[in-house]
Design a protein around this motif. Structure first.
Motif, PDB file in Angstrom:
ATOM      1  N   UNK A   1      -0.974  -1.152   3.527  1.00 49.01           N
ATOM      2  CA  UNK A   1       0.014  -1.614   3.766  1.00 49.01           C
ATOM      3  C   UNK A   1       0.863  -1.292   3.349  1.00 49.01           C
ATOM      4  N   UNK A   2       0.919  -2.099   1.707  1.00 49.29           N
ATOM      5  CA  UNK A   2       1.105  -1.173   0.504  1.00 49.29           C
ATOM      6  C   UNK A   2       1.714  -0.109   0.267  1.00 49.29           C
ATOM      7  N   UNK A   3       0.937   0.553   0.506  1.00 47.02           N
ATOM      8  CA  UNK A   3       0.561   2.009  -0.120  1.00 47.02           C
ATOM      9  C   UNK A   3       1.728   2.419   0.446  1.00 47.02           C
ATOM     10  N   UNK A   4       1.264   2.593   2.190  1.00 46.58           N
ATOM     11  CA  UNK A   4       2.260   3.048   3.604  1.00 46.58           C
ATOM     12  C   UNK A   4       3.770   2.610   3.492  1.00 46.58           C
ATOM     13  N   UNK A   5       4.149   0.892   2.974  1.00 50.92           N
ATOM     14  CA  UNK A   5       5.457   1.529   2.066  1.00 50.92           C
ATOM     15  C   UNK A   5       5.504   2.002   1.160  1.00 50.92           C
ATOM     16  N   UNK A   6       5.269   2.020   0.904  1.00 54.52           N
ATOM     17  CA  UNK A   6       5.252   3.362  -0.986  1.00 54.52           C
ATOM     18  C   UNK A   6       6.078   4.720  -0.292  1.00 54.52           C
ATOM     19  N   UNK A   7       5.275   4.946   0.512  1.00 54.35           N
ATOM     20  CA  UNK A   7       4.990   6.249   1.165  1.00 54.35           C
ATOM     21  C   UNK A   7       6.503   6.508   1.267  1.00 54.35           C
ATOM     22  N   UNK A   8       6.834   5.139   2.293  1.00 56.71           N
ATOM     23  CA  UNK A   8       7.283   5.544   3.245  1.00 56.71           C
ATOM     24  C   UNK A   8       9.155   5.325   3.191  1.00 56.71           C
ATOM     25  N   UNK A   9       9.149   4.078   2.279  1.00 52.75           N
ATOM     26  CA  UNK A   9      10.083   3.081   2.350  1.00 52.75           C
ATOM     27  C   UNK A   9      10.624   4.442   1.105  1.00 52.75           C
ATOM     28  N   UNK A  10      12.403   3.945   0.486  1.00 51.24           N
ATOM     29  CA  UNK A  10      13.047   4.700  -0.563  1.00 51.24           C
ATOM     30  C   UNK A  10      12.187   4.277  -1.662  1.00 51.24           C
ATOM     31  N   UNK A  11      12.408   5.102  -2.929  1.00 54.34           N
ATOM     32  CA  UNK A  11      11.608   4.951  -3.906  1.00 54.34           C
ATOM     33  C   UNK A  11      11.873   3.327  -4.468  1.00 54.34           C
ATOM     34  N   UNK A  12      13.922   2.759  -4.190  1.00 54.76           N
ATOM     35  CA  UNK A  12      14.186   1.678  -5.237  1.00 54.76           C
ATOM     36  C   UNK A  12      13.418  -0.055  -4.445  1.00 54.76           C
ATOM     37  N   UNK A  13      13.422   0.802  -3.188  1.00 56.18           N
ATOM     38  CA  UNK A  13      12.334  -0.667  -2.464  1.00 56.18           C
ATOM     39  C   UNK A  13      11.133  -0.377  -2.643  1.00 56.18           C
ATOM     40  N   UNK A  14      10.387   0.233  -2.881  1.00 58.61           N
ATOM     41  CA  UNK A  14       8.799   0.674  -3.611  1.00 58.61           C
ATOM     42  C   UNK A  14       9.397  -0.390  -5.219  1.00 58.61           C
ATOM     43  N   UNK A  15      10.448   0.659  -5.817  1.00 59.33           N
ATOM     44  CA  UNK A  15       9.824  -0.067  -7.055  1.00 59.33           C
ATOM     45  C   UNK A  15      10.475  -2.082  -6.845  1.00 59.33           C
ATOM     46  N   UNK A  16      10.559  -1.663  -6.065  1.00 58.61           N
ATOM     47  CA  UNK A  16      11.360  -4.040  -5.960  1.00 58.61           C
ATOM     48  C   UNK A  16      10.147  -4.177  -5.512  1.00 58.61           C
ATOM     49  N   UNK A  17       9.757  -4.335  -4.978  1.00 59.73           N
ATOM     50  CA  UNK A  17       7.972  -4.709  -4.025  1.00 59.73           C
ATOM     51  C   UNK A  17       7.386  -4.454  -4.860  1.00 59.73           C
ATOM     52  N   UNK A  18       7.758  -3.764  -6.576  1.00 62.73           N
ATOM     53  CA  UNK A  18       6.080  -4.157  -7.300  1.00 62.73           C
ATOM     54  C   UNK A  18       7.111  -5.167  -8.352  1.00 62.73           C
ATOM     55  N   UNK A  19       7.711  -6.209  -7.868  1.00 63.65           N
ATOM     56  CA  UNK A  19       8.920  -7.181  -8.977  1.00 63.65           C
ATOM     57  C   UNK A  19       6.943  -8.784  -8.890  1.00 63.65           C
ATOM     58  N   UNK A  20       6.718  -8.827  -7.455  1.00 63.80           N
ATOM     59  CA  UNK A  20       5.745  -9.868  -7.350  1.00 63.80           C
ATOM     60  C   UNK A  20       5.233 -10.126  -9.275  1.00 63.80           C
ATOM     61  N   UNK A  21       5.072  -8.987 -10.120  1.00 61.93           N
ATOM     62  CA  UNK A  21       4.393  -8.714 -11.200  1.00 61.93           C
ATOM     63  C   UNK A  21       5.839 -10.011 -12.350  1.00 61.93           C
ATOM     64  N   UNK A  22       6.826  -9.936 -12.054  1.00 64.08           N
ATOM     65  CA  UNK A  22       7.769 -10.916 -12.742  1.00 64.08           C
ATOM     66  C   UNK A  22       6.778 -12.100 -13.171  1.00 64.08           C
TER      67      UNK A  22
END
Ligand SMILES: O=C(O)c1cc(C(=O)O)c2c(n1)C(=O)C(=O)c1cc(C(=O)O)[nH]c1-2
Length: 241
Positions: free
Chosen positions: A137-158
């Motif tokens: 689901x994470x991979x599909x999200x980053x393939x299909x959503x606008x790239x800035x949203x995908x960048x935001x989704x990586x912020x769990x790394x905070x």
């Protein structure tokens, strides 16, 4: 969940100086982070059996394998060369620049230190359906959503470095049957995760200026917290006490 009220409270409690309300709302997602999942709580308390720990390592390996692919998806959707120039490093962090290097290799060595051979990680024989679905689901999200949203989704790394530090201490203290040399992955992430999340936060604050784009970034981070939580649920269910 009464999201707004709780987020406002967190904003008032824990807003570092200089954070905008938007950044404070992103940081408030630490409340949804998988460090609080019962399986992680038991892991860090030293309560997992060798079998459970091996189940976690084997299933989490699928997440490790997907990460450089999702970063490739973000790169392919991103029109900003400056962002791409820095983002591309994430792929070599995980893949290395030669065989025998990088985070995926380090995770395979963690598996070996815990008594799993690399074939059984690479052929996914221990991968359970819920873990596969969550990670994909994470991979599909980053393939299909606008790239800035995908960048935001990586912020769990905070939120990852605190969990990594706690995990390292827990492994060294409670799981002494694992060769400490196998823990190199976590040590590397202690440095990589703050660097990566700082960059992702810069990008998100630069690009998300409207109310709508900020709301989309918040939703993306919330989605990613759900991915990580679902992955842990699947592992927990597959590896009972
Ligand atoms: O072990 C963990 O708890 C944990 C969490 C996360 C995260 O918060 O997404 C990542 C990692 N590890 C990790 O090792 C990693 O390389 C990583 C990359 C990303 C990402 O979304 O780009 N998250 C994470």
């Amino acid at each position: 969940m009464p999201q707004t009220t709780q987020e406002t409270q967190v904003t008032q409690m824990a807003q570092p100086a200089g954070d905008t309300e938007f950044v404070a709302r992103l940081r408030a997602h630490s409340r949804k982070y998988h460090d609080q999942h019962p399986f992680h709580v038991r892991m860090n308390a030293g309560e997992l059996s060798p079998q459970q720990l091996r189940g976690w390592i084997a299933n989490r390996f699928y997440y490790q394998e997907i990460i450089p692919r999702k970063d490739g998806a973000i790169l392919s959707n991103c029109p900003d060369p400056e962002v791409r120039r820095r983002w591309i490093r994430r792929i070599t962090d995980h893949d290395g620049t030669a065989e025998g290097e990088g985070g995926i290799e380090a995770w395979l060595r963690l598996g070996e230190a815990a008594g799993l051979n690399r074939e059984e990680l690479l052929d996914h024989r221990h991968l359970v359906p819920g873990a596969r679905f969550a990670v994909e689901a994470y991979l599909t999200f980053t393939r299909t959503r606008p790239w800035v949203e995908s960048v935001a989704s990586s912020l769990t790394e905070l939120f990852a470095p605190d969990l990594m530090a706690e995990r390292l201490a827990a492994f060294e203290r409670h799981y002494t049957w694992i060769d400490p040399a196998g823990l190199a992955y976590f040590r590397a992430r202690l440095e990589q995760a703050p660097r990566d999340s700082e960059h992702a936060l810069e990008v998100v604050t630069q690009y998300c200026l409207s109310t709508e784009s900020q709301a989309a970034a918040i939703d993306a981070l919330s989605f990613k917290c759900d991915v990580l939580w679902s992955l842990m649920d699947a592992i927990d269910r597959a590896c009972p006490q």
